[in-house]
Design an enzyme around this catalytic site. Structure first.
Site, PDB file in Angstrom:
ATOM      1  N   LYS A  87       0.900  -0.941  -0.311  1.00 45.87           N
ATOM      2  CA  LYS A  87       0.336  -0.219   0.182  1.00 45.87           C
ATOM      3  C   LYS A  87       0.698   0.797   0.246  1.00 45.87           C
ATOM      4  CE  LYS A  87      -0.798   0.134   5.083  1.00 45.87           C
ATOM      5  NZ  LYS A  87       0.351   1.142   5.246  1.00 45.87           N
ATOM      6  N   PHE A 119      -2.601   4.626  13.087  1.00 46.68           N
ATOM      7  CA  PHE A 119      -2.595   5.583  12.173  1.00 46.68           C
ATOM      8  C   PHE A 119      -3.041   4.297  11.199  1.00 46.68           C
ATOM      9  CE2 PHE A 119       0.673   8.273  13.685  1.00 46.68           C
ATOM     10  CZ  PHE A 119      -0.104   8.993  13.430  1.00 46.68           C
ATOM     11  N   CYS A 120      -2.095   3.368  10.123  1.00 52.15           N
ATOM     12  CA  CYS A 120      -1.835   1.570   9.557  1.00 52.15           C
ATOM     13  C   CYS A 120      -3.487   0.886  10.213  1.00 52.15           C
ATOM     14  CB  CYS A 120      -0.984   1.482   9.151  1.00 52.15           C
ATOM     15  SG  CYS A 120      -0.475   3.201   7.969  1.00 52.15           S
ATOM     16  N   VAL A 121      -3.227   0.401  10.774  1.00 54.28           N
ATOM     17  CA  VAL A 121      -4.355  -0.482  11.610  1.00 54.28           C
ATOM     18  C   VAL A 121      -5.274   0.275  12.430  1.00 54.28           C
ATOM     19  CG1 VAL A 121      -4.385  -1.684  14.145  1.00 54.28           C
ATOM     20  CG2 VAL A 121      -1.856  -1.780  13.279  1.00 54.28           C
ATOM     21  N   THR A 124      -6.684   0.557   8.612  1.00 56.71           N
ATOM     22  CA  THR A 124      -7.323  -0.587   7.809  1.00 56.71           C
ATOM     23  C   THR A 124      -8.374  -1.918   8.513  1.00 56.71           C
ATOM     24  OG1 THR A 124      -5.119  -0.987   7.587  1.00 56.71           O
ATOM     25  CG2 THR A 124      -5.877  -2.718   8.079  1.00 56.71           C
TER      26      THR A 124
END
Length: 186
Positions: A87, A119-121, A124
């Site tokens: 990503k 952020f990404c966790v 997602t």
């Protein structure tokens, strides 16, 4: 749990280790150990293990697949034919093919671990829930750093993690310890 459940490992890349070693304040110092436990448990149960890695488009970013910080951490390195989805943004679902893979393989439940929790966790997990997937987040298998406050200074890593996990638990999935996830797959 059965083949409809997958472990989704988000951004467990060496840059997280480098930031930790540089002294960046963080919660859950045992996150790598819990990720190791979950990976071993899922693999031993024959359940899918999927990886999302960040590949920043900026040439100076340490989160590039060709940079040392972009390499997977040993506790979460893909093996065999475990899929890796690359990503360039925050959510593991944007322009990666992850959703198509999950739907084609009948995966409806995701155990989401990794970094960075804020952020990404977080992105997602929220995307997964919005797309109709059941989401479980092991609270002790996340890397969570202190966050810069918009008013200056930092928000303590433990406080930031509690707020993130509370928000996820309130509206996007179930937050539980790794031990409970492992009990469900054994």
């Amino acid at each position: 749990m059965d083949q409809t459940t997958a472990l989704l490992i988000v951004d467990m890349q060496m840059e997280m280790t480098f930031r930790t070693e540089a002294g960046r304040p963080r919660a859950t110092p045992q996150a790598e150990d819990r990720v190791t436990d979950l990976v071993a448990g899922f693999r031993s149960a024959g359940l899918p293990v999927l990886h999302v890695h960040h590949d920043a488009p900026q040439p100076e970013s340490p989160f590039r697949r060709d940079a040392p910080g972009g390499a997977p951490m040993p506790c979460a390195a893909p093996i065999g034919d475990e899929p890796v989805f690359w990503k360039t943004g925050s959510s593991g679902f944007v322009d990666t093919g992850l959703e198509d893979h999950l739907r084609k393989n009948g995966i409806t439940r995701l155990v989401i671990v990794g970094g960075v929790a804020a952020f990404c966790v977080n992105s997602t997990a929220r995307s997964a829930a919005n797309l109709g997937f059941e989401v479980l987040v092991p609270e002790d298998a996340l890397i969570a750093f202190a966050l810069p406050s918009r008013h200056g200074g930092d928000i303590d890593a433990d406080v930031a993690l509690e707020v993130i996990l509370s928000a996820l638990h309130a509206g996007f999935g179930r937050v539980l310890p790794t031990s409970e996830v492992l009990a469900e797959i054994s």
